[in-house]
Each structure stands twice: as C-alpha cells, then as structure tokens.
Design an enzyme around this catalytic site. Structure first.
Site, PDB file in Angstrom:
ATOM      1  N   SER A  98     -71.966  98.556  69.614  1.00  0.00           N
ATOM      2  CA  SER A  98     -71.698  97.639  68.503  1.00  0.00           C
ATOM      3  C   SER A  98     -72.178  98.259  67.185  1.00  0.00           C
ATOM      4  O   SER A  98     -71.727  99.336  66.821  1.00  0.00           O
ATOM      5  CB  SER A  98     -72.338  96.273  68.783  1.00  0.00           C
ATOM      6  OG  SER A  98     -71.973  95.321  67.813  1.00  0.00           O
ATOM      7  N   HIS A 201     -67.365  90.337  67.525  1.00  0.00           N
ATOM      8  CA  HIS A 201     -66.322  91.047  68.270  1.00  0.00           C
ATOM      9  C   HIS A 201     -65.216  90.116  68.757  1.00  0.00           C
ATOM     10  O   HIS A 201     -64.639  90.318  69.828  1.00  0.00           O
ATOM     11  CB  HIS A 201     -66.939  91.857  69.422  1.00  0.00           C
ATOM     12  CG  HIS A 201     -68.019  92.782  68.962  1.00  0.00           C
ATOM     13  ND1 HIS A 201     -67.761  93.856  68.137  1.00  0.00           N
ATOM     14  CD2 HIS A 201     -69.372  92.757  69.162  1.00  0.00           C
ATOM     15  CE1 HIS A 201     -68.906  94.462  67.868  1.00  0.00           C
ATOM     16  NE2 HIS A 201     -69.891  93.812  68.468  1.00  0.00           N
TER      17      HIS A 201
END
Length: 327
Positions: A98, A201
C-alpha cells in the site's frame, strides 16, 4: 536474492522513532522529511499518541519517512546520498505494501526521497478527506476457504481491498456492510475490525486518486535501478513512468500482496528485509515464503542482523537486472 519490503498503514506505533533519533543519520533524515511534508514527524514518531498517528494524513508520511530513514541507517548513508544508487549495489528486488510502495519507489530510484515524501503527504491528506465523506472502514478476514470468503464479501457489497496471502484478506466498504458481514462470517474465519479511517483501495477513494495524480504529473520518474514489484498484480514494473501510474491507481484498487510474494518465490528470493517499523510483512512472509530468511527492522538493535542478511543474500552475490526479472 534479497528483497527489501516496506510496511503499510497500521504498522505504526507510538514512540516508534524514539530509539532511531539517537542516530545522527536518521535524525537528519527525519528532520528533512518533516520539512518536506510540512509535518512534525519527530513529534509524531516520539510523543504523539495512538489516535494522532492513526490519522491517515499523519500515518502515511510517518511510515514512508521511517522506512527510508531505516534503510539509510542499514546502508550507512547520509541524508543527502542518492538512495536508489546505493540500494542497487545490494538489493535485488523491492516492494511496498500500500503506502509502502512509495518508499519502495524511492529505493528503486523511480523517485527521490523528497518526491516520495511530497507525494505521500498529498496521498495521506487526500485519502483522509475521501474517507471523511462516507462512513467506511476495513476488517481483516483470517482463515476460511478463499472462494467462500470472496463470495461472502461480494454478497455483502464489500471489496477484498488487500489480498495478503497466508489466509488473510482485508475487506473494505461501508460500516453497515462490514457489521453485517462480521455478524454472519464465513465458516472457519475470524473477522477483526481495523483501526483505519476508511475503505482504502476501493472506489470510495476515487477523489484521492485525482488529487494524487495531479501531484504525480509534476514528477519526472526515473527508470528503476532496483526491480520494483507492483501491488497491482505482483509483476516487475517495466518503467518508472508505469510504476508511478500504478502507484496512483493503487489508491482505489486492491493491493495484491499475495501476487507480490508469488513473484518473490518465482525469482528465487532467499532473504527478505522489512524496513521500519518492521514486523507485519515479515509475519506474512514466514507463513507464505517457506525457507526464506527474514529480518524485521524495528529498532537500531536490528541493524547488525539487517546488514548480515544483506551481505549474505544481496545483489553483490546474486546480481539481477530489471530486464532479467521482467522476462
């Protein structure tokens, strides 16, 4: 073959930089990062409480700055030396989970430290604003049959935002949907609500993608000096421009850490070094990368072990190029 990995949001903890700031190189690196991001990362890494550093706008710059500073300490580089050039002599692969992908991009030489820090400051603030628009969140789903877990998520209107491997999927969506899922989870699973501000996300983050893309358009990325695995599908990014494009898109798309780990296996990784604040990705690796030696850099006490791992598994003993790994 050595891979250096950078942790994502949730790895931070109060006071995590306190022992690091006793090292002049790290202190200088964090001071520079504070100036670049406009945040007092020294305070956030030493005296700020858990609620303060849970804030997405704080946590993300803190994590990227910590990872980069800790690698500089491992390599014994000062705050101004080009990180990508130095890493290329020792590191075979790099990847970040991430937000950690921005730190990995700097290690790869796609971005400078300052570029990565400026972008993560935009990313963190933009994602915090996007999260505030709708009550959303994330929950870890541990265990169960993978197909049943994915089917249950879909039935509740949730997204597998992080597919981490080792029987771990992170679900994301509205708080109501997460609550309904937790009330009737798939067989043999455990659901753990995560202390994050929103459904990262997922399409809930679309406004943040636009903000980050605008900032990224002002950057001229370099070509990778160290092969960089992308969260999108675990492959080696073919160019600096493509790597940056995928980093921007990643904000509203799932993190496929499972595929990153599959690529590590396919290319014969023998050692994995997780930068500060290490622990989470090393834990996953121990479950999914059997036979791979791991070191998590948590404090300066881990530097000798990190340097030993690097000397025995790193690029000096097993050179590989981005082109070779992409083929």
């Amino acid at each position: 073959m050595l891979v250096v990995v950078c942790p994502g949001q949730g790895a931070q903890s109060p006071g995590m930089l306190s022992p690091w700031l006793e090292l002049p190189t790290v202190a200088a690196s964090i001071a520079r990062a504070s100036q670049t991001t406009g945040l007092d990362l020294v305070a956030h890494g030493t005296t700020s409480d858990a609620d303060t550093i849970r804030d997405t706008a704080v946590a993300q710059p803190l994590l990227v700055a910590s990872a980069l500073a800790s690698l500089r300490a491992v390599l014994e580089l000062d705050a101004d030396a080009p990180l990508g050039t130095a890493a290329a002599a020792s590191v075979d692969l790099t990847a970040g989970h991430s937000v950690g992908e921005l730190a990995a991009a700097a290690i790869a030489g796609v971005l400078t430290d300052d570029e990565a820090l400026r972008l993560v400051a935009v990313r963190g603030a933009a994602m915090a604003r996007a999260a505030a628009a709708t009550p959303t969140g994330m929950s870890a789903v541990l265990g169960g049959d993978p197909a049943e877990v994915l089917a249950a998520l879909d039935a509740h209107g949730l997204v597998p935002a992080n597919v981490n491997g080792g029987g771990q999927v992170v679900a994301a969506g509205t708080l109501d949907a997460l609550a309904a899922f937790a009330a009737a989870p798939p067989a043999r699973t455990r659901v753990v609500a995560l202390q994050v501000a929103g459904a990262f996300h997922t399409t809930h983050m679309a406004p943040a993608v636009d903000e980050l893309r605008a900032a990224a358009n002002a950057v001229a990325p370099g070509e990778p000096l160290v092969p960089l695995l992308t969260n999108a599908d675990g492959t080696v990014a073919p160019s600096g421009a493509r790597a940056l494009e995928l980093i921007v898109a990643q904000v509203a798309n799932p993190v496929r850490w499972d595929l990153c780990q599959e690529t590590m296996v396919a290319h014969g990784v023998t050692g994995l070094l997780e930068l500060a604040p290490g622990g989470v990705l090393t834990g996953l690796a121990r479950r999914t990368l059997p036979g791979v030696e791991t070191v998590a850099v948590k404090t300066p006490a881990d530097l000798d072990a990190a340097r030993d791992l690097l000397s025995r598994h790193g690029a000096a003993s097993s050179p590989a190029t981005t082109q070779e790994l992409s083929s």
